[in-house]
Scaffold this active site. Structure first.
Site, PDB file in Angstrom:
ATOM      1  CD1 TRP A 149      -0.196  -1.572   3.078  1.00 11.88           C
ATOM      2  CD2 TRP A 149       0.646   0.492   3.297  1.00 11.88           C
ATOM      3  NE1 TRP A 149       0.620  -1.572   4.191  1.00 11.88           N
ATOM      4  CE2 TRP A 149       1.144  -0.304   4.354  1.00 11.88           C
ATOM      5  CE3 TRP A 149       1.039   1.826   3.242  1.00 11.88           C
ATOM      6  CZ2 TRP A 149       2.004   0.188   5.331  1.00 11.88           C
ATOM      7  CZ3 TRP A 149       1.899   2.320   4.212  1.00 11.88           C
ATOM      8  CH2 TRP A 149       2.367   1.495   5.241  1.00 11.88           C
ATOM      9  CB  ALA A 175      -2.187  -3.244  -0.084  1.00 10.91           C
ATOM     10  CD  GLU A 248      12.109  -6.139  -6.228  1.00 12.91           C
ATOM     11  OE1 GLU A 248      12.926  -5.563  -5.492  1.00 12.91           O
ATOM     12  OE2 GLU A 248      12.422  -6.737  -7.268  1.00 12.91           O
ATOM     13  CG  LEU A 249      11.069  -9.603   0.045  1.00 14.24           C
ATOM     14  CD1 LEU A 249      11.597 -10.882   0.653  1.00 14.24           C
ATOM     15  CD2 LEU A 249       9.575  -9.703  -0.217  1.00 14.24           C
ATOM     16  CB  CYS A 282      11.070  -0.713   0.743  1.00 16.78           C
ATOM     17  SG  CYS A 282      11.152   0.016  -0.904  1.00 16.78           S
TER      18      CYS A 282
HETATM   19  P1  TAP Z   1       2.584  -7.056   3.423  1.00 13.10           P
HETATM   20  O1  TAP Z   1       1.801  -7.127   4.653  1.00 13.10           O
HETATM   21  O2  TAP Z   1       3.650  -8.072   3.198  1.00 13.10           O
HETATM   22  O3  TAP Z   1       1.510  -7.092   2.227  1.00 13.10           O
HETATM   23  C1  TAP Z   1       1.903  -6.935   0.881  1.00 13.10           C
HETATM   24  C2  TAP Z   1       0.850  -7.545  -0.018  1.00 13.10           C
HETATM   25  O4  TAP Z   1       0.800  -8.955   0.229  1.00 13.10           O
HETATM   26  C3  TAP Z   1      -0.579  -7.029   0.242  1.00 13.10           C
HETATM   27  O5  TAP Z   1      -1.287  -7.000  -0.965  1.00 13.10           O
HETATM   28  C4  TAP Z   1      -1.131  -8.100   1.156  1.00 13.10           C
HETATM   29  O6  TAP Z   1      -2.539  -8.189   1.135  1.00 13.10           O
HETATM   30  C5  TAP Z   1      -0.523  -9.346   0.551  1.00 13.10           C
HETATM   31  N1  TAP Z   1      -0.458 -10.486   1.458  1.00 13.10           N
HETATM   32  C6  TAP Z   1      -0.419 -10.488   2.810  1.00 13.10           C
HETATM   33  N2  TAP Z   1      -0.335 -11.772   3.264  1.00 13.10           N
HETATM   34  C7  TAP Z   1      -0.331 -12.569   2.161  1.00 13.10           C
HETATM   35  C8  TAP Z   1      -0.248 -13.973   1.959  1.00 13.10           C
HETATM   36  N3  TAP Z   1      -0.158 -14.828   2.988  1.00 13.10           N
HETATM   37  N4  TAP Z   1      -0.282 -14.462   0.702  1.00 13.10           N
HETATM   38  C9  TAP Z   1      -0.346 -13.612  -0.350  1.00 13.10           C
HETATM   39  N5  TAP Z   1      -0.430 -12.273  -0.233  1.00 13.10           N
HETATM   40  C10 TAP Z   1      -0.390 -11.760   1.016  1.00 13.10           C
HETATM   41  O7  TAP Z   1       3.300  -5.640   3.250  1.00 13.10           O
HETATM   42  P2  TAP Z   1       2.657  -4.191   3.378  1.00 13.10           P
HETATM   43  O8  TAP Z   1       2.418  -3.899   4.812  1.00 13.10           O
HETATM   44  O9  TAP Z   1       1.526  -4.041   2.423  1.00 13.10           O
HETATM   45  O10 TAP Z   1       3.850  -3.281   2.821  1.00 13.10           O
HETATM   46  C11 TAP Z   1       4.917  -2.899   3.578  1.00 13.10           C
HETATM   47  C12 TAP Z   1       6.128  -3.780   3.322  1.00 13.10           C
HETATM   48  O11 TAP Z   1       6.458  -3.762   1.930  1.00 13.10           O
HETATM   49  C13 TAP Z   1       7.377  -3.279   4.024  1.00 13.10           C
HETATM   50  O12 TAP Z   1       8.065  -4.354   4.591  1.00 13.10           O
HETATM   51  C14 TAP Z   1       8.196  -2.652   2.902  1.00 13.10           C
HETATM   52  O13 TAP Z   1       9.564  -2.585   3.149  1.00 13.10           O
HETATM   53  C15 TAP Z   1       7.850  -3.546   1.753  1.00 13.10           C
HETATM   54  N6  TAP Z   1       8.106  -2.851   0.493  1.00 13.10           N
HETATM   55  C16 TAP Z   1       9.183  -3.230  -0.257  1.00 13.10           C
HETATM   56  C17 TAP Z   1       9.467  -2.560  -1.431  1.00 13.10           C
HETATM   57  C18 TAP Z   1      10.651  -2.983  -2.250  1.00 13.10           C
HETATM   58  S1  TAP Z   1      10.740  -2.428  -3.772  1.00 13.10           S
HETATM   59  N7  TAP Z   1      11.568  -3.770  -1.788  1.00 13.10           N
HETATM   60  C19 TAP Z   1       8.663  -1.497  -1.842  1.00 13.10           C
HETATM   61  C20 TAP Z   1       7.584  -1.135  -1.045  1.00 13.10           C
HETATM   62  C21 TAP Z   1       7.304  -1.834   0.127  1.00 13.10           C
HETATM   63  P3  TAP Z   1      -3.420  -7.469   2.280  1.00 13.10           P
HETATM   64  O14 TAP Z   1      -3.182  -6.021   2.122  1.00 13.10           O
HETATM   65  O15 TAP Z   1      -4.792  -7.889   1.947  1.00 13.10           O
HETATM   66  O16 TAP Z   1      -2.913  -8.001   3.591  1.00 13.10           O
END
Ligand code: TAP
Length: 481
Positions: A149, A175, A248-249, A282
């Site tokens: 998100w 998200a 990408e984590l 991130c």
């Molecule tokens: P997550 O909680 O990991 O969620 C990311 C996406 O995965 C959302 O669409 C989420 O859906 C979905 N998801 C959650 N659990 C899942 C599962 N068991 N199976 C499949 N999909 C699942 O991350 P977030 O809070 O949205 O974003 C923040 C994280 O993203 C941070 O750690 C940040 O560092 C990382 N990030 C990394 C990058 C790069 S380029 N490395 C860029 C931006 C963000 P729901 O929303 O429905 O839970």
């Protein structure tokens, strides 16, 4: 209109009788829109559509697919205010930044529309003159794109631009916090004439519907951006069908400020990259290591820059630099990190609490902590919020050791005007992206990916495109003898 899913060219809203959930504005804490939720049957229909559309879409030339992307780029650009506004309402980022993000997505469409024409194969000579090897690239197949998100449109666009250019079709899961801007972006693609089924968009909790998507054998790649915790689960699920993935984590990024650094530049770059988007990036700077000779003056300058940042709801107030955090859990996490640090001896230089003038919303003041060490949570775990810890160092070796003391490896920042010291940092920092004397580690035409727990795979640049292609090696007899 923005609260609709898309399956096989059909927009699906609340009237279809599906279960629904609310979208919250983090500046007001109020639900302002409802969206339908997909179930296992919807996921199957979306994958059916992406599978059926794959053959005709992948049979087009790169130039033909590029034309769709170029048309979509201009529609996205025209609608950047409307899409940006939805993004601000659903995740809180200041309107100008949200609109800027959408405009960058439009540029990503243009970039990949051209980049497709630069997918060249190779001709490799054989030990014998009678033979020749050819290397050709083919699209991997239907792709599941799972998006976070914090940059809901850019992170969707990077995947969509590269996947569609390569000839892949897609099922996109945004998200749960940011479905509306994602839906409005996908509508630009369908309004550009993208054939039915080439992109599909499903809403729903990732932990519930994600498994249906990833376990479907017809999905040939999962393009995931999100937390390391969820990313590792997804990689394990991909292993079952040997599904290709990009992950990408998370990150926990250091900045090193050397003795020769321009302190003013270092302080403004640190303020931008630690607090922009409320630290929900991130590649946010979470830890700053400053040469002890300039530590105090750097802290003072960063404090001044930080206190200049205007916090508020950009839909109601002009000139806002920082909106609310996107959700309550993020806010609770940084409060815990601050509490933990203070209990272990940290000093709060500025921030540490919510702004006094905001009665509602997930607002928080950007926070600087000194006297920190690596036993504190904020110096070890991803904060994803507006806090930064600052520590002094004495030698370049010590600075690198501290910076690399993490399982993550997404980005690292260096501020130094000493050529050899800078080269030492570049060579020894363990991260996929290094920014020297600037706060922006990512550009569209260069590869962007993390090391270690920060992921596997690349977005941006040709590398981002080649992630959606598979190789075919053809060994041909070209002479009779
Ligand atoms: P997550 O909680 O990991 O969620 C990311 C996406 O995965 C959302 O669409 C989420 O859906 C979905 N998801 C959650 N659990 C899942 C599962 N068991 N199976 C499949 N999909 C699942 O991350 P977030 O809070 O949205 O974003 C923040 C994280 O993203 C941070 O750690 C940040 O560092 C990382 N990030 C990394 C990058 C790069 S380029 N490395 C860029 C931006 C963000 P729901 O929303 O429905 O839970």
């Amino acid at each position: 209109m923005s609260n609709m899913m898309l399956i096989n060219g059909k927009w699906i809203g609340l009237s279809e009788g599906k279960p629904s959930t609310g979208v919250i504005n983090p500046a007001t804490e109020e639900v302002f829109k409802h969206i339908p939720q997909a179930d296992a049957d919807d996921i199957k229909l979306a994958v059916d559509a992406a599978s059926d559309a794959f053959k005709p879409w992948s049979s087009l030339s790169y130039a033909q697919r590029g034309e769709y992307l170029k048309k979509a780029a201009s529609i996205v650009y025209e609608r950047s205010n409307e899409i940006g506004r939805l993004m601000t309402m659903e995740m809180g980022k200041p309107l100008a930044e949200a609109v800027g993000e959408v405009e960058k997505a439009s540029k990503a469409l243009l970039y990949y529309a051209e980049e497709g024409e630069r997918v060249y194969g190779r001709i490799i000579s054989d030990q014998s003159r009678s033979f020749q090897s050819h290397v050709s690239y083919y699209p991997v197949g239907p792709v599941a794109a799972i998006i976070p998100w914090n940059y809901p449109i850019e992170l969707l666009a990077w995947k969509a631009c590269a996947a569609l250019t390569a000839g892949c079709t897609m099922v996109i899961k945004p998200a749960s916090i940011t479905p509306l801007s994602s839906s409005a972006f996908c509508r630009c693609l369908t309004d550009a004439g993208l054939p039915d089924g080439v992109i599909n968009l499903v809403f729903g909790s990732g932990s519930v519907i994600g498994k249906y998507l990833i376990s479907d054998k017809r999905i040939k790649k999962v393009a995931f951006t999100g937390s390391t915790e969820v990313g590792k689960k997804i990689v394990q699920q991909c292993a079952v069908n040997m599904t290709k993935y990009s992950a990408e984590l998370g990150g926990h990024c250091p900045m090193i400020v050397g003795q020769s650094a321009d302190i003013d530049t270092a302080a403004s770059d640190a303020a931008r990259r630690s607090f922009r988007n409320m630290g929900q990036i991130c590649i946010a700077i979470n830890r700053i290591y400053v040469h002890s000779s300039i530590h105090d003056s750097f802290v003072e300058k960063l404090k001044v820059k930080t206190e200049e940042l205007v916090i508020g709801d950009s839909l109601k107030t002009e000139g806002v630099n920082l909106g609310p955090m996107a959700d309550k859990n993020g806010l609770l996490k940084i409060k815990d990190q601050i509490k933990d640090a203070l209990s272990k001896g940290a000093v709060c230089v500025t921030g540490g609490s919510a702004p006094e003038n905001q009665a509602k919303g997930f607002f928080f003041k950007p926070t600087i902590l000194t006297n920190v060490n690596h036993n504190m949570l904020l110096m070890k775990e991803e904060s994803f919020g507006p806090i930064v810890g600052i520590m002094p160092f004495d030698t370049t070796e010590e600075a690198v050791e501290l910076a690399n003391d993490t399982n993550y490896g997404l980005a690292a920042y260096v501020q130094s005007n000493d050529y050899y010291e800078t080269e030492y940092f570049i060579e020894n920092l363990s991260a996929g992206n290094i920014a020297v004397n600037n706060p922006d580690a990512g550009v569209m035409n260069a590869p962007y990916g993390g090391w270690n727990d920060s992921g596997d795979g690349y977005e941006h640049g040709p590398e981002g495109l080649f992630g959606y292609l598979k190789i075919k090696h053809i060994r041909k007899r070209i002479r009779k003898s």
